[in-house]
Design a protein around this motif. Structure first.
Motif: not given
Length: 91
Positions: A7-11, A63-66, A72-78
């Motif tokens: 999953g992503p850690a946003v911020g 690490l992803v710049a966003a 920049p991830f598609r729905a239900e990717m994580f």
């Protein structure tokens, strides 16, 4: 969070929380702004997180710049999303 999921850690900021979360998951995608913008967003930039993660030997965090409002991830990717101390910086 399971050990196999991702999953992503946003911020992610300086990467400290991402380094802690890395031992609880198979893969973590940490996002933040590419460049520091302390005046407008309080972002320290992804280079700070990269330095910390490299220093402590974390190898399962990408690490992803966003920007949080335009991930920049598609729905239900994580399986989950992690965000802490971020909401107050989103305009």
């Amino acid at each position: 969070m399971g050990h196999g999921g991702g999953g992503p850690a946003v911020g992610c900021g300086n990467g400290f929380q991402s380094s802690l979360l890395s031992c609880l998951t198979g893969r973590l995608v940490a996002t933040d702004l590419l460049h520091a913008d302390l005046r407008n967003t309080h972002s320290v930039g992804l280079e700070t997180a990269k330095h910390l993660l490299d220093h402590v030997g974390v190898d399962n965090v990408d690490l992803v710049a966003a920007s949080a409002p335009a991930l920049p991830f598609r729905a239900e990717m994580f399986d989950y999303v992690v965000s802490s101390n971020t909401l107050e910086h989103i305009v």
